[in-house]
Design a protein around this motif. Sequence first.
Motif, PDB file in Angstrom:
ATOM      1  N   TYR A 117      12.768   0.906  -2.443  1.00  0.00           N
ATOM      2  CA  TYR A 117      11.736   1.327  -1.498  1.00  0.00           C
ATOM      3  C   TYR A 117      10.577   0.340  -1.433  1.00  0.00           C
ATOM      4  CZ  TYR A 117      13.377   5.717   0.402  1.00  0.00           C
ATOM      5  OH  TYR A 117      14.078   6.652   1.134  1.00  0.00           O
ATOM      6  N   LEU A 118      10.224  -0.266  -2.542  1.00  0.00           N
ATOM      7  CA  LEU A 118       9.151  -1.261  -2.502  1.00  0.00           C
ATOM      8  C   LEU A 118       9.562  -2.469  -1.655  1.00  0.00           C
ATOM      9  CD1 LEU A 118       7.793  -1.096  -6.156  1.00  0.00           C
ATOM     10  CD2 LEU A 118       6.520  -0.577  -4.065  1.00  0.00           C
ATOM     11  N   ILE A 119      10.805  -2.856  -1.742  1.00  0.00           N
ATOM     12  CA  ILE A 119      11.298  -3.957  -0.896  1.00  0.00           C
ATOM     13  C   ILE A 119      11.236  -3.537   0.580  1.00  0.00           C
ATOM     14  CG2 ILE A 119      13.348  -5.288  -0.253  1.00  0.00           C
ATOM     15  CD1 ILE A 119      14.091  -5.318  -3.233  1.00  0.00           C
ATOM     16  N   ASN A 161       0.035 -10.997   3.268  1.00  0.00           N
ATOM     17  CA  ASN A 161      -0.412 -10.901   1.865  1.00  0.00           C
ATOM     18  C   ASN A 161      -0.398  -9.453   1.391  1.00  0.00           C
ATOM     19  OD1 ASN A 161      -0.980 -13.736   1.882  1.00  0.00           O
ATOM     20  ND2 ASN A 161      -2.890 -13.287   2.940  1.00  0.00           N
ATOM     21  N   ARG A 162       0.761  -8.832   1.460  1.00  0.00           N
ATOM     22  CA  ARG A 162       0.922  -7.395   1.251  1.00  0.00           C
ATOM     23  C   ARG A 162       0.838  -7.028  -0.230  1.00  0.00           C
ATOM     24  NH1 ARG A 162       3.901  -9.875   4.636  1.00  0.00           N
ATOM     25  NH2 ARG A 162       5.560 -10.261   3.127  1.00  0.00           N
ATOM     26  N   LYS A 163      -0.053  -6.106  -0.554  1.00  0.00           N
ATOM     27  CA  LYS A 163      -0.278  -5.649  -1.920  1.00  0.00           C
ATOM     28  C   LYS A 163       0.038  -4.154  -1.984  1.00  0.00           C
ATOM     29  CE  LYS A 163      -3.774  -6.114  -5.577  1.00  0.00           C
ATOM     30  NZ  LYS A 163      -5.165  -6.566  -5.874  1.00  0.00           N
ATOM     31  N   LEU A 164       1.078  -3.805  -2.741  1.00  0.00           N
ATOM     32  CA  LEU A 164       1.584  -2.432  -2.776  1.00  0.00           C
ATOM     33  C   LEU A 164       1.330  -1.786  -4.126  1.00  0.00           C
ATOM     34  CD1 LEU A 164       5.002  -3.249  -1.128  1.00  0.00           C
ATOM     35  CD2 LEU A 164       3.338  -1.686  -0.152  1.00  0.00           C
ATOM     36  N   ALA A 165       0.906  -0.524  -4.100  1.00  0.00           N
ATOM     37  CA  ALA A 165       0.729   0.255  -5.323  1.00  0.00           C
ATOM     38  C   ALA A 165       1.685   1.432  -5.311  1.00  0.00           C
ATOM     39  CB  ALA A 165      -0.706   0.755  -5.443  1.00  0.00           C
ATOM     40  N   VAL A 193       8.998  -0.770 -10.576  1.00  0.00           N
ATOM     41  CA  VAL A 193       7.955  -1.681 -10.119  1.00  0.00           C
ATOM     42  C   VAL A 193       8.218  -3.085 -10.649  1.00  0.00           C
ATOM     43  CG1 VAL A 193       5.483  -2.208 -10.211  1.00  0.00           C
ATOM     44  CG2 VAL A 193       6.234   0.165  -9.936  1.00  0.00           C
ATOM     45  N   GLU A 194       8.614  -3.188 -11.912  1.00  0.00           N
ATOM     46  CA  GLU A 194       8.882  -4.498 -12.508  1.00  0.00           C
ATOM     47  C   GLU A 194      10.056  -5.201 -11.819  1.00  0.00           C
ATOM     48  OE1 GLU A 194       9.388  -3.275 -16.537  1.00  0.00           O
ATOM     49  OE2 GLU A 194       7.247  -3.454 -17.036  1.00  0.00           O
ATOM     50  N   LEU A 195      11.066  -4.432 -11.417  1.00  0.00           N
ATOM     51  CA  LEU A 195      12.191  -5.009 -10.676  1.00  0.00           C
ATOM     52  C   LEU A 195      11.723  -5.557  -9.325  1.00  0.00           C
ATOM     53  CD1 LEU A 195      15.029  -2.379 -11.333  1.00  0.00           C
ATOM     54  CD2 LEU A 195      15.002  -4.758 -12.114  1.00  0.00           C
ATOM     55  N   SER A 207      11.544  -9.388  -7.775  1.00  0.00           N
ATOM     56  CA  SER A 207      12.130  -9.719  -6.468  1.00  0.00           C
ATOM     57  C   SER A 207      11.126 -10.367  -5.536  1.00  0.00           C
ATOM     58  CB  SER A 207      12.692  -8.450  -5.818  1.00  0.00           C
ATOM     59  OG  SER A 207      13.711  -7.869  -6.604  1.00  0.00           O
ATOM     60  N   GLY A 208       9.909 -10.603  -6.033  1.00  0.00           N
ATOM     61  CA  GLY A 208       8.911 -11.286  -5.236  1.00  0.00           C
ATOM     62  C   GLY A 208       7.935 -10.387  -4.512  1.00  0.00           C
TER      63      GLY A 208
END
Length: 337
Positions: free
Chosen positions: A189-191, A204-208, A234-236, A240-241
Motif C-alpha cells: 500500500y505504501l508503494i 518529494n512525497r513523504k508518507l507516514a 514500513v521498512e520494506l 523499495s525507495g
Amino acid sequence: MTTVREIIAIPMGDAAGIGPEITVKSLAKEELYNMCKPLVVGDAKIIRKAIEVTGVNLQVSTVASPAEGAYEFGTIDVLDLTNIDMDSFEPGEVAAQNGKAAFEYIKRSVELAMAGEVKALATTPMNKESLKAANVPYIGHTEMLEDLSQSPDPLTMFQVNGMRIFFLTRHVSVAKAITQMTKERVHDYLIRCDKALQRLGVENRKLAVAGLNPHAGEGGLFGNEEIEEIKPGVELAVASGIDAYGPVPADSVFFQALNGKYDAVLSLYHDQGHIAAKMTDFHRTISITNGLPFLRTSVDHGTAFDIAWKNIASEVSMYECIKLAAEYAPKFTRESL
C-alpha cells in the motif's frame, strides 16, 4: 500563469436526492469556471427544475458531446441523457428509474473519460435502494468505476484542508482489519500510495503510517502489531525507495500531516482516518479514487432524501469536489497503477 481549464464531467447522481441542487448551486459560483470546464452528465429537465427550486440565475444548454460545450459562466452545459420521466418523478423517494438513470450517468461519464474527452469525474450521490430497485448490479460508485474501467482494487484517498489520508483497510470489522495489517500489505500500500500521489503531481512525497495501539504500542507494552507487522512493512517500503515513516502514534500523526510534516498518512482502518478527516472539516472532506485511468473526486455524503428539493442542502462539499478535480486534473497522468 494561465490556468489550464480541463473538462470535468459531473454525473448528476440520483435525481430524487440533493445531487442536482448542490450541482447547480456550485455552478452558480463563477470562480469554478475560471478553474475548469464543468459538464453535467444528466437529465436537462431535472437540472432546470433544480435551478427553479434553488433560485440560482443560470441557464441550461444541452450538448451532444463535451466538445460542443461553451463552458461559460451563467450557462450550465448538460450532456442530456433524457432518462427521467417527469410525470412519475417524486423528489426524495426511492425509485427504480432514478437508480437506472444514475448508473447511466456514471457509465457515460466513464466512457468519456476513457476516450479522453473529459479529464476527470466529480461525482454526486447515488442511492443504494434505488440502484437495487433498478437491478443495477453494483452497490455504489467505486464498484461501478472498478468494473467499467477494468481497474482492480481502486485506492481511496481523502483530502481535507491539504491533509491527505489513504486507507489500508476499509469496510470490514476492526477485528478483521487487524488480521489484514500484514507487513506485506503495508509495504504494497505504501508503494501504491506513493504512485497515486505521483500521478496527482505531488513531488518529494513523504508518507507516514498511523499506529494501531496507544502510543503506537509503546515498544510492545500495549500490543505487538507495530513491532511484528507494521514497522517491518514500513521498512520494506523504505528499502523499495519510498520516503515512509512510522508507525507514528495515531493521536498525533494526523495533526502533523495537517500542518505539513507529511504529504499523506496511511490510516490502518476505516474509522481511524474518517474521524480525523471529518473532525477537521466534515463538509470539505473530499474522496479521490486512485488507481483508475482517469481522475475521480467525490463528495463524502449521501442523497439526503429527507431534505432533497427543499433548497436546504449545502453545496460546500460539491463545490470542493469540483474544485479539487480542477486543481489536480492538469497535473494528473493517465498511466495505470
